[in-house]
Scaffold this motif. Structure first.
Motif, PDB file in Angstrom:
ATOM      1  N   GLY A 119       0.823  -1.209   0.000  1.00  0.00           N
ATOM      2  CA  GLY A 119       0.000   0.000   0.000  1.00  0.00           C
ATOM      3  C   GLY A 119       0.852   1.253   0.000  1.00  0.00           C
ATOM      4  O   GLY A 119       0.577   2.211  -0.732  1.00  0.00           O
ATOM      5  N   ASN A 120       1.903   1.262   0.812  1.00  0.00           N
ATOM      6  CA  ASN A 120       2.811   2.407   0.827  1.00  0.00           C
ATOM      7  C   ASN A 120       3.543   2.546  -0.508  1.00  0.00           C
ATOM      8  O   ASN A 120       3.798   3.658  -0.970  1.00  0.00           O
ATOM      9  CB  ASN A 120       3.807   2.295   1.982  1.00  0.00           C
ATOM     10  N   MET A 121       3.873   1.423  -1.151  1.00  0.00           N
ATOM     11  CA  MET A 121       4.495   1.482  -2.480  1.00  0.00           C
ATOM     12  C   MET A 121       3.550   2.155  -3.476  1.00  0.00           C
ATOM     13  O   MET A 121       3.980   2.976  -4.295  1.00  0.00           O
ATOM     14  CB  MET A 121       4.838   0.078  -2.981  1.00  0.00           C
ATOM     15  N   LEU A 151       2.296   7.914  -6.642  1.00  0.00           N
ATOM     16  CA  LEU A 151       1.447   9.055  -6.979  1.00  0.00           C
ATOM     17  C   LEU A 151       2.150  10.365  -6.641  1.00  0.00           C
ATOM     18  O   LEU A 151       2.911  10.429  -5.678  1.00  0.00           O
ATOM     19  CB  LEU A 151       0.131   8.976  -6.199  1.00  0.00           C
ATOM     20  N   PRO A 152       1.867  11.431  -7.388  1.00  0.00           N
ATOM     21  CA  PRO A 152       2.448  12.728  -7.046  1.00  0.00           C
ATOM     22  C   PRO A 152       1.870  13.237  -5.723  1.00  0.00           C
ATOM     23  O   PRO A 152       0.664  13.153  -5.489  1.00  0.00           O
ATOM     24  CB  PRO A 152       2.038  13.634  -8.213  1.00  0.00           C
ATOM     25  N   VAL A 194       3.169  -5.260 -11.097  1.00  0.00           N
ATOM     26  CA  VAL A 194       1.831  -5.628 -10.612  1.00  0.00           C
ATOM     27  C   VAL A 194       1.246  -4.495  -9.775  1.00  0.00           C
ATOM     28  O   VAL A 194       0.081  -4.109  -9.948  1.00  0.00           O
ATOM     29  CB  VAL A 194       1.886  -6.948  -9.801  1.00  0.00           C
ATOM     30  N   ILE A 195       2.046  -3.922  -8.880  1.00  0.00           N
ATOM     31  CA  ILE A 195       1.569  -2.848  -8.009  1.00  0.00           C
ATOM     32  C   ILE A 195       1.161  -1.625  -8.835  1.00  0.00           C
ATOM     33  O   ILE A 195       0.115  -1.016  -8.589  1.00  0.00           O
ATOM     34  CB  ILE A 195       2.660  -2.454  -6.975  1.00  0.00           C
ATOM     35  N   SER A 196       1.954  -1.275  -9.846  1.00  0.00           N
ATOM     36  CA  SER A 196       1.605  -0.106 -10.662  1.00  0.00           C
ATOM     37  C   SER A 196       0.341  -0.361 -11.483  1.00  0.00           C
ATOM     38  O   SER A 196      -0.462   0.548 -11.699  1.00  0.00           O
ATOM     39  CB  SER A 196       2.766   0.301 -11.558  1.00  0.00           C
TER      40      SER A 196
END
Length: 194
Positions: free
Chosen positions: A60-62, A67-68, A106-108
């Motif tokens: 979640g922190n990643m 994000l800006p 995957v996270i992106s």
């Protein structure tokens, strides 16, 4: 002599009024009264989750770091349990060696399905109302509330809502928001041992 006495009293009266107003403004600002929810004109009477760094977990922190920081977004972040259960991502082994670049991909991709470029707090979704917004990837998110008042986004229910991180509003979800094509690509192999 009578005229000078009334002049001194009016100065004292104005000083007292100005001092009282300044004190009142100071007290109100220190109380940090919650803002009224836009649109309905009523004060929201729900408990917000504290902004705890560990509440989002590693993945979640990643997502938030991608994000800006200076733009307002709403992001529906899967819980750590959902990342492990649905995508088989574990913080201790998914971020090492060759797996790291796959994990970032995957996270992106999940971020593209679950971030909306606007502020959307839970109080802005009325009971019995369904809102739809396009995520960053163009994927349509259908947002409503269930009978218990939890946010539901494309069938995924929220665990925690309204976690604030600067201009970001984060809702922690008990599942992964993704389209059918991406869901097929991340399906675990059935012959894989757990």
């Amino acid at each position: 002599m009578r005229r000078g006495y009334s002049f001194k009293n009016s100065i004292a009266f104005v000083f007292l009024v100005v001092s009282s107003c300044c004190f009142l403004v100071l007290m109100i600002s220190m109380l940090k009264v919650p803002d009224a929810a836009p649109g309905n004109g009523a004060m929201p009477f729900y408990k917000k989750v504290s902004d705890n760094v560990n509440s989002l977990g590693t993945f979640g922190n990643m997502m938030l770091q991608m994000l800006p920081a200076d733009l307002a977004f709403t992001i529906f972040v899967p819980s750590e349990t959902a990342f492990e259960r649905d995508l088989r991502l574990r913080a201790n082994d998914s971020l090492v060696g060759e797996k790291m670049s796959d994990t970032y991909a995957v996270i992106s991709r999940i971020l593209g399905f679950s971030a909306v470029p606007r502020v959307l707090e839970s109080a802005m979704v009325g009971a019995g109302e369904e809102l739809s917004y396009d995520a960053l990837s163009g994927f349509t998110l259908f947002i409503s509330k269930d009978v218990r008042g939890r946010l539901v986004v494309n069938g995924v229910k929220s665990d925690k809502v309204d976690v604030r991180r600067g201009k970001l509003v984060v809702h922690i979800m008990d599942g992964i928001i993704m389209d059918a094509e991406f869901e097929q690509s991340v399906q675990p192999d059935f012959d894989e041992d757990d």
